[in-house]
Every structure is written in structure tokens, then in C-alpha cells.
Design a protein around this motif. Structure first.
Motif, PDB file in Angstrom:
ATOM      1  N   PRO A 292       0.776  -1.335  -0.090  1.00 26.73           N
ATOM      2  CA  PRO A 292      -0.141   0.066   0.059  1.00 26.73           C
ATOM      3  C   PRO A 292       0.820   1.339  -0.029  1.00 26.73           C
ATOM      4  CG  PRO A 292      -1.007  -1.627   1.492  1.00 26.73           C
ATOM      5  CD  PRO A 292       0.409  -2.177   1.175  1.00 26.73           C
ATOM      6  N   ALA A 293       1.862   1.367   0.899  1.00 27.21           N
ATOM      7  CA  ALA A 293       2.822   2.645   0.738  1.00 27.21           C
ATOM      8  C   ALA A 293       3.543   2.748  -0.533  1.00 27.21           C
ATOM      9  CB  ALA A 293       3.853   2.433   2.034  1.00 27.21           C
ATOM     10  N   LEU A 294       3.772   1.679  -1.223  1.00 29.20           N
ATOM     11  CA  LEU A 294       4.319   1.997  -2.543  1.00 29.20           C
ATOM     12  C   LEU A 294       3.454   2.520  -3.737  1.00 29.20           C
ATOM     13  CD1 LEU A 294       7.180   1.648  -3.811  1.00 29.20           C
ATOM     14  CD2 LEU A 294       6.437  -0.764  -4.276  1.00 29.20           C
ATOM     15  N   GLU A 295       2.144   1.963  -3.324  1.00 31.63           N
ATOM     16  CA  GLU A 295       1.301   2.388  -4.415  1.00 31.63           C
ATOM     17  C   GLU A 295       0.958   4.072  -4.367  1.00 31.63           C
ATOM     18  OE1 GLU A 295      -2.084   0.326  -3.487  1.00 31.63           O
ATOM     19  OE2 GLU A 295      -1.535  -1.755  -4.146  1.00 31.63           O
ATOM     20  N   ARG A 296       1.160   4.331  -3.025  1.00 35.52           N
ATOM     21  CA  ARG A 296       0.816   6.047  -2.940  1.00 35.52           C
ATOM     22  C   ARG A 296       1.849   6.765  -3.884  1.00 35.52           C
ATOM     23  NH1 ARG A 296      -1.504   4.591   2.131  1.00 35.52           N
ATOM     24  NH2 ARG A 296       0.668   4.575   2.983  1.00 35.52           N
ATOM     25  N   PHE A 297       3.102   6.163  -3.715  1.00 38.99           N
ATOM     26  CA  PHE A 297       4.136   6.904  -4.776  1.00 38.99           C
ATOM     27  C   PHE A 297       3.942   6.524  -6.130  1.00 38.99           C
ATOM     28  CE2 PHE A 297       5.940   6.406  -0.580  1.00 38.99           C
ATOM     29  CZ  PHE A 297       6.760   7.564  -0.249  1.00 38.99           C
ATOM     30  N   ALA A 298       3.382   5.160  -6.529  1.00 43.54           N
ATOM     31  CA  ALA A 298       3.323   5.110  -8.021  1.00 43.54           C
ATOM     32  C   ALA A 298       2.189   5.966  -8.609  1.00 43.54           C
ATOM     33  CB  ALA A 298       2.856   3.487  -8.208  1.00 43.54           C
ATOM     34  N   LEU A 299       1.196   6.559  -7.657  1.00 42.87           N
ATOM     35  CA  LEU A 299       0.166   7.330  -8.165  1.00 42.87           C
ATOM     36  C   LEU A 299       0.610   8.759  -8.325  1.00 42.87           C
ATOM     37  CD1 LEU A 299      -2.678   6.324  -5.584  1.00 42.87           C
ATOM     38  CD2 LEU A 299      -2.520   5.868  -8.256  1.00 42.87           C
ATOM     39  N   LEU A 300       2.180   9.264  -8.100  1.00 44.97           N
ATOM     40  CA  LEU A 300       2.296  10.430  -8.128  1.00 44.97           C
ATOM     41  C   LEU A 300       3.048  10.583  -9.797  1.00 44.97           C
ATOM     42  CD1 LEU A 300       4.000  11.294  -4.754  1.00 44.97           C
ATOM     43  CD2 LEU A 300       2.001  12.181  -5.849  1.00 44.97           C
ATOM     44  N   ASP A 301       2.762  11.373 -10.557  1.00 45.65           N
ATOM     45  CA  ASP A 301       3.221  11.500 -12.030  1.00 45.65           C
ATOM     46  C   ASP A 301       4.801  11.497 -12.030  1.00 45.65           C
ATOM     47  OD1 ASP A 301       0.811  11.024 -12.754  1.00 45.65           O
ATOM     48  OD2 ASP A 301       0.307  13.207 -13.262  1.00 45.65           O
ATOM     49  N   GLU A 302       5.361  12.260 -10.955  1.00 41.90           N
ATOM     50  CA  GLU A 302       6.864  12.615 -11.224  1.00 41.90           C
ATOM     51  C   GLU A 302       7.657  11.331 -10.626  1.00 41.90           C
ATOM     52  OE1 GLU A 302       5.443  14.603  -7.321  1.00 41.90           O
ATOM     53  OE2 GLU A 302       4.403  13.931  -9.139  1.00 41.90           O
ATOM     54  N   VAL A 303       7.203  10.369  -9.963  1.00 42.54           N
ATOM     55  CA  VAL A 303       7.917   9.273  -9.554  1.00 42.54           C
ATOM     56  C   VAL A 303       7.901   7.957 -10.159  1.00 42.54           C
ATOM     57  CG1 VAL A 303       8.115   7.919  -7.299  1.00 42.54           C
ATOM     58  CG2 VAL A 303       7.422  10.332  -7.095  1.00 42.54           C
ATOM     59  N   ALA A 304       8.927   7.710 -10.639  1.00 40.91           N
ATOM     60  CA  ALA A 304       9.163   6.229 -11.121  1.00 40.91           C
ATOM     61  C   ALA A 304       9.663   5.535  -9.810  1.00 40.91           C
ATOM     62  CB  ALA A 304      10.300   6.446 -12.250  1.00 40.91           C
ATOM     63  N   VAL A 305       8.691   4.212  -9.782  1.00 39.03           N
ATOM     64  CA  VAL A 305       9.194   3.262  -8.579  1.00 39.03           C
ATOM     65  C   VAL A 305       9.609   2.156  -9.253  1.00 39.03           C
ATOM     66  CG1 VAL A 305       8.016   2.056  -7.094  1.00 39.03           C
ATOM     67  CG2 VAL A 305       7.115   4.130  -7.501  1.00 39.03           C
ATOM     68  N   VAL A 306      10.730   1.785  -8.709  1.00 39.43           N
ATOM     69  CA  VAL A 306      11.626   0.524  -8.873  1.00 39.43           C
ATOM     70  C   VAL A 306      11.607  -0.236  -7.513  1.00 39.43           C
ATOM     71  CG1 VAL A 306      13.987  -0.466  -9.385  1.00 39.43           C
ATOM     72  CG2 VAL A 306      13.044   1.433 -10.504  1.00 39.43           C
ATOM     73  N   SER A 307      10.894  -1.674  -7.785  1.00 41.26           N
ATOM     74  CA  SER A 307      10.823  -2.541  -6.510  1.00 41.26           C
ATOM     75  C   SER A 307      11.836  -3.479  -6.501  1.00 41.26           C
ATOM     76  CB  SER A 307       9.496  -3.240  -6.539  1.00 41.26           C
ATOM     77  OG  SER A 307       9.431  -4.055  -5.384  1.00 41.26           O
ATOM     78  N   ALA A 308      13.017  -3.430  -5.716  1.00 41.92           N
ATOM     79  CA  ALA A 308      13.988  -4.369  -5.779  1.00 41.92           C
ATOM     80  C   ALA A 308      13.862  -5.218  -4.589  1.00 41.92           C
ATOM     81  CB  ALA A 308      15.156  -3.587  -5.516  1.00 41.92           C
ATOM     82  N   GLU A 309      13.116  -6.391  -4.672  1.00 41.98           N
ATOM     83  CA  GLU A 309      12.678  -7.349  -3.606  1.00 41.98           C
ATOM     84  C   GLU A 309      14.060  -7.936  -3.302  1.00 41.98           C
ATOM     85  OE1 GLU A 309       8.173  -7.988  -5.028  1.00 41.98           O
ATOM     86  OE2 GLU A 309       9.666  -9.762  -4.567  1.00 41.98           O
ATOM     87  N   ALA A 310      14.210  -8.064  -1.883  1.00 39.76           N
ATOM     88  CA  ALA A 310      15.299  -8.850  -1.675  1.00 39.76           C
ATOM     89  C   ALA A 310      15.512 -10.292  -1.983  1.00 39.76           C
ATOM     90  CB  ALA A 310      15.633  -8.785   0.151  1.00 39.76           C
TER      91      ALA A 310
END
Length: 256
Positions: free
Chosen positions: A236-254
Motif C-alpha cells: 500500500p505505501a508503494l502504491e501511493r508513490f506510484a500514483l504520483l506522476d513525477e515518481v518512477a518506482v523500482v521495486s527491488a525485492e530482497a
């Protein structure tokens, strides 16, 4: 319920971790407009921090972990984040590495690379990169022992004289729509100086720092940037960043 009592109840809910407007609406049985108005009022009183789609508690200057503790905590996650970040470094890049153990893990990934130049205030990174013959420019200033980094007016002046292709920043916390929080004003302002001098900005944080406002000094993020974290893509916390147009999200799971 009177307005004052309602807002006190809402404050307690936010402090307990109920951060989304939708969750607050359901919990209190109120309209979105009323919830947003109450959150705005609490933020104006500096009792909470408004975030994208909700709110977070205002930091109370939580004591920092020791450097040794930070080195050991979330080690696998930091290594995964570092590997993901290293994939964004290209031959010919001049990059900035911020202070911190996650950026030091990135330095370890870059040791031995050819054709890159590292500018940094991170003494841990210097120790990893210099023996491998990677060209390193150390930003001077006052040494901060708790992070083994340099800060202050001399560091700020040095940064004003250079530009970098990519800046890799750490943080005590990152809040969607708000920015990065830090333990000291000097740390926060130095990151602001770096952002001004970088063509691209990357923020490297473990998932426990997402939507975390545990300190009271802030670096605003008012341009496009990339978040690299170990949080699962559906967190859920990551989804909030993904909704922002200026943020590209990279998920690097351990472990990947």
C-alpha cells in the motif's frame, strides 16, 4: 461529535497508523471533504504532515541508530536495492553518492567499474571505491561521525561548483507528496543542494522508511525522481508513490 473532539479522535487514528483518507472516511463514517478539511486543520497546527492521499505523524526527533546498528539492519534489503540502483549507472556517468549505509552498499556494487566518476560526501563509500581505482571526488566539510559523512557550508559550496548525471540519495524517511525527512537541517539542505546539481535523482530506501516522518527536517522533492526500494510491488505505501506522476518506482525485492 463536536469538531474539536472529532479532530482529536482523527489525530489519534493517524498516530496509530491509519494514514489513508479512504480508511479514515470509513472509520469515522464521514465524507471525504470533511476528512480532508480536518486533516488540513491538523496539518496547519503542525500536529500531522499531509501526504498524498492521507496524512502521517509529525516526527518527534527519534534518536538515530548507531552506525554499527544501521550497517547490520536490513542488510539483505539494502544489498538488493544497491544492485537495482547499480543497473542505472552507465559508462561515462558522473554520479553523486549520498551519506548512508544503503548508498555505501551501492558503492560496493560499483567498485571496479570502469568509466565512471563518483562524487560523494560518504566516507564509507570512499573506503570502498578508492582501492578499486574508481575516480572519487570527496566533498569536504564537517565530519558527522554518526553517519561518517561530510556536511556544512564547505560541502554546500563545493556542490555549487559541480554537476552530476545522477544523484543517489538516502533518507531517514520518505513521504509521498512531501519529500525526504532527516535528523538535521544540514543533512536536509545538503540533499537539496545535490538535487539542484543533478540531471537525474534516485532515492534509495528500505520499505520501513516509506511514509515514515520520524524526523522534522525536510528536503522537498519538486521534480521528477526515481524511488528504489525493496517493498513488494503491491505494498500500500508503494502504491501511493506510484500514483504520483513525477515518481518512477523500482521495486527491488530482497534476494532477487
Amino acid at each position: 461529535m463536536k469538531v474539536a473532539k472529532r479532530r482529536e479522535a482523527m489525530l489519534r487514528a493517524v498516530l496509530s497508523g491509519m494514514n489513508d483518507v479512504s480508511a479514515l472516511c470509513e472509520h469515522f463514517g464521514m465524507s471525504e471533504a470533511t476528512v480532508r478539511r480536518d486533516l488540513r486543520a491538523l496539518a496547519d497546527e503542525r500536529r500531522i504532515v499531509r501526504t498524498y492521499g492521507g496524512a502521517a505523524s509529525v516526527g518527534m526527533h527519534e534518536p538515530e541508530e548507531s552506525l554499527d546498528m544501521r550497517r547490520e539492519s536490513f542488510r539483505e534489503q539494502k544489498e538488493a536495492i544497491a544492485r537495482a540502483a547499480a543497473s542505472h549507472v552507465q559508462d561515462g556517468d558522473t554520479i553523486f553518492l549520498d551519506g548512508g549505509t544503503t548508498t555505501a552498499a551501492l558503492a560496493h556494487c560499483l567498485a571496479g567499474r570502469q568509466g565512471i566518476h563518483v562524487v560523494t560526501n560518504n566516507l564509507l563509500a570512499v573506503g570502498l571505491l578508492a582501492p578499486s581505482d574508481v575516480p572519487v571526488t570527496l566533498i569536504g566539510g564537517d565530519v558527522r561521525p554518526s553517519s561518517m559523512s561530510t556536511l556544512g557550508p564547505l560541502a554546500q559550496i563545493a556542490l555549487s561548483r559541480i554537476t552530476v548525471d545522477k544523484a543517489f540519495l538516502s533518507a531517514d524517511g520518505v513521504v509521498a507528496g512531501r519529500g525526504l525527512c532527516e535528523a538535521s537541517a544540514e543533512q536536509a539542505f545538503l540533499k537539496e543542494c545535490v538535487i539542484r546539481q543533478a540531471a537525474s535523482v534516485f532515492v534509495l530506501v528500505t520499505s520501513n522508511k516509506l511514509e515514515r516522518a520520524n524526523q522534522q527536517h525536510w528536503t522537498p522533492l519538486e521534480r521528477g525522481w526515481t524511488l528504489i526500494t525493496d517493498a513488494a510491488r503491491d505494498a500500500p505505501a508503494l502504491e501511493r508513490f506510484a500514483l504520483l506522476d513525477e515518481v518512477a518506482v523500482v521495486s527491488a525485492e530482497a534476494g532477487k
